[in-house]
Scaffold this active site. Sequence first.
Site, PDB file in Angstrom:
ATOM      1  N   HIS A  90      -0.276   7.721  14.947  1.00 12.84           N
ATOM      2  CA  HIS A  90      -0.673   6.683  13.813  1.00 12.84           C
ATOM      3  C   HIS A  90      -0.712   5.577  15.012  1.00 12.84           C
ATOM      4  O   HIS A  90      -2.075   5.585  15.284  1.00 12.84           O
ATOM      5  CB  HIS A  90      -0.219   6.564  13.148  1.00 12.84           C
ATOM      6  CG  HIS A  90      -1.107   5.038  11.930  1.00 12.84           C
ATOM      7  ND1 HIS A  90      -1.980   5.944  12.193  1.00 12.84           N
ATOM      8  CD2 HIS A  90      -0.428   4.152  11.766  1.00 12.84           C
ATOM      9  CE1 HIS A  90      -2.480   4.358  11.300  1.00 12.84           C
ATOM     10  NE2 HIS A  90      -1.886   3.638  11.882  1.00 12.84           N
ATOM     11  N   LYS A  93       1.378  -0.949  -0.168  1.00 18.36           N
ATOM     12  CA  LYS A  93       0.368   0.146  -0.137  1.00 18.36           C
ATOM     13  C   LYS A  93       0.844   0.789   0.224  1.00 18.36           C
ATOM     14  O   LYS A  93       1.638   0.775   0.849  1.00 18.36           O
ATOM     15  CB  LYS A  93      -0.550   0.342   1.447  1.00 18.36           C
ATOM     16  CG  LYS A  93      -2.210  -0.970   0.896  1.00 18.36           C
ATOM     17  CD  LYS A  93      -3.418  -0.312   2.359  1.00 18.36           C
ATOM     18  CE  LYS A  93      -4.087  -1.181   2.465  1.00 18.36           C
ATOM     19  NZ  LYS A  93      -4.939  -0.966   3.587  1.00 18.36           N
ATOM     20  N   LYS A 133       2.123 -10.302   8.648  1.00 13.19           N
ATOM     21  CA  LYS A 133       1.041  -9.093   7.639  1.00 13.19           C
ATOM     22  C   LYS A 133       0.912  -9.995   6.021  1.00 13.19           C
ATOM     23  O   LYS A 133       0.711 -10.265   5.061  1.00 13.19           O
ATOM     24  CB  LYS A 133       1.638  -8.174   8.455  1.00 13.19           C
ATOM     25  CG  LYS A 133       0.884  -6.903   6.499  1.00 13.19           C
ATOM     26  CD  LYS A 133       1.423  -5.247   6.938  1.00 13.19           C
ATOM     27  CE  LYS A 133      -0.012  -4.543   5.737  1.00 13.19           C
ATOM     28  NZ  LYS A 133       0.791  -3.395   5.557  1.00 13.19           N
ATOM     29  N   HIS A 138      -7.872   6.059  13.122  1.00 18.80           N
ATOM     30  CA  HIS A 138      -7.830   7.462  12.133  1.00 18.80           C
ATOM     31  C   HIS A 138      -9.019   8.095  12.344  1.00 18.80           C
ATOM     32  O   HIS A 138      -8.877   9.395  11.903  1.00 18.80           O
ATOM     33  CB  HIS A 138      -8.385   6.441  10.533  1.00 18.80           C
ATOM     34  CG  HIS A 138      -7.406   5.575   9.714  1.00 18.80           C
ATOM     35  ND1 HIS A 138      -7.877   4.880   9.545  1.00 18.80           N
ATOM     36  CD2 HIS A 138      -6.179   5.847   9.958  1.00 18.80           C
ATOM     37  CE1 HIS A 138      -6.842   4.183   8.518  1.00 18.80           C
ATOM     38  NE2 HIS A 138      -5.502   4.710   9.010  1.00 18.80           N
TER      39      HIS A 138
END
Lengths: 390, 390
Positions: free
Chosen positions: B288, B165, B248, B273
């Site tokens: 984050h 990503k 992952k 988020h």
Amino acid sequence: MSFDATPPAAGPAWHAEARVDKERRVEVSLGERSYDILIGEGLIDRAGEEIAARLSGARAVVVTDETVGGLYLTRLEIALAGAGIEAASLTLPAGETTKSFVRLEETVDAILGARLERGDAVIALGGGVIGDLAGFASAIVKRGTHFVQIPTSLLAQVDSSVGGKTGINTPRGKNLVGAFHQPVLVLSDIGVLDTLSPREFAAGYAETVKYGLIDRPDFFEFLEKSRGAIFAGGSERSEAIAVACQAKADVVASDERESGARALLNLGHTFGHALEKAVGYDPQRLVHGEGVAIGMALAHRFSVKLGLCSGQDAGRVAAHLRAAGLPTEISAIPGPAINRDTLMEAIAQDKKVSRGRLTFILTRGIGRAFVAPDVAGDEVATFLDEELAR
Amino acid sequence: MSFDATPPAAGPAWHAEARVDKERRVEVSLGERSYDILIGEGLIDRAGEEIAARLSGARAVVVTDETVGGLYLTRLEIALAGAGIEAASLTLPAGETTKSFVRLEETVDAILGARLERGDAVIALGGGVIGDLAGFASAIVKRGTHFVQIPTSLLAQVDSSVGGKTGINTPRGKNLVGAFHQPVLVLSDIGVLDTLSPREFAAGYAETVKYGLIDRPDFFEFLEKSRGAIFAGGSERSEAIAVACQAKADVVASDERESGARALLNLGHTFGHALEKAVGYDPQRLVHGEGVAIGMALAHRFSVKLGLCSGQDAGRVAAHLRAAGLPTEISAIPGPAINRDTLMEAIAQDKKVSRGRLTFILTRGIGRAFVAPDVAGDEVATFLDEELAR
């Protein structure tokens, strides 16, 4: 490594998809991402039902330009509303300068502002510029939304709307930034072609001729016979579009990300891009299809010089392009003379360069193009000197 | 449709890849686009040979930020030169604001300026911001160049560098624009983690814990026992990183483009988020990983409220996160109080929304997360009211 074009089977294989009725369908076969290209009259008015049938419940953002939007946006909005598709729209200035980072950001913001989700659709209503820009925005918003193409120029219908290449220009060159992003549907409404100027139509015709020159000599003969009817708008026109789309779809299906055979589609494009760059992408002097026409004539003459192709075939190609109102020599470009070194520089920067060697599409005759991955730069330079002295 | 996490097989399966020696290798299995993640000491100094072994003859552009570049760029340049890799570099300001359209354009221009070709490599040397930005630039320059990640934060090593990503932020939200673009190699040099602040390390640790909570209860137990050693820098640290990467990688291999199972990786992220957005992405208030820590604690407590998960498991999760120095409640965020409606608005705009319904990752207990695609908005709102009153 070199890829020869496969000689066509006996008989006009490109006739297979042709039908008597007006609407034609070409499928681009990419597994679960396969999609239809529909070619016919009045497809803009049927866009809502065709999209709704494929993307149930989807919303949409239409991206168009001032010229095309003024002619067709209302009709498209009515068609979408009639099928229950909620749609926003963004109208951008017409012209190649719209394929820029700043317009990309504006388009992305409009799509995000409409709260499009991955299952919704960006619809490009316009020529190649709008298709490339809107397709790229569709590719990168939320890492990919659905995309529908409604190409409104002949060039876009036979070339840029098929195959999933999207992108923008930067000051360093054309199409240097972009993504492979396949549409879910292409609607080529041939009714809109009557509003094109003769020059725009001819430019699109150059890309149509290209498919004959790559590997369909029968199709080239068909074009030689039917050019008048195609320009006049007869059923030969939609047949030619369908054959061109099928030809491109076949190549794309076999090489989606341009690692090999797809490079054949660049016939005429390395020279053509260099010429476009040399005139600063000034459409008064040269539009893309005209650059491709000159580029294809050059590719054939360069192949003659290299002893690959007969002079007769190169002459036949140039004669057909000229009959269609297209230029075939560098000297035909109006304005200041073009410099050899400028062209060589542009060729070296072309993205089809592989590890510093020059890759060209050359040919052994009409319908016999192939990829030549290691052409020496000084042979190209000498050839260009001769051409510039013609 | 909902995807339950598969319960792990008997025995600590996550131990399989662990070895006594310092260097570990995790393969991300994506057919012909499979790639290695190497985890060990001193990998920056070996980057040249590792890249040259995979991309013979390639040139490179290194993208880094001022903080990381100041520490490691010279070492990387020496390593590349030592392996004969010609490299240019671009150093950007550190911080989340670098993930913008304007920095993307600057990065693209630097890559084009270095005349990188498709067979060459963009190398990201930095944390998640640099990896996401440089990866996106690599994805779109010439519709895709090779990409190498050298993640220098724990967060990037266990999360953002794995899975392909890439993207940037826009004023409308984080990561709303981007591409799926897999690297050809990830070099996780654990030697660089010692220069992270405790707060940065803890933030990365939150994403590490996440893999235990999704479907590896044994790994969560290992983390409960080994937290001290992991923070101190023992061999447990590289083991934890390797297990997280493997976890992952497994999910990415089964669902590269996030159509299903990959959504589990968003455990804690919808709430997280929303919290980041509510504080205006102010890293003084919330980074984050801290948002994810609070989000995971919320996801467990929300699951308790819905009768899915035991209060004991939710308590154990919160206790472990707190022991690692991470926040677990909204009230732990410094600064002005956060408004319920602001959070709900952010959740609705989150890109994981499917056709207006709210999709959450919920859980039946530690290691038993699942995708709940149709959570009612008012249940979320009521839960947030309770949390904000705590």
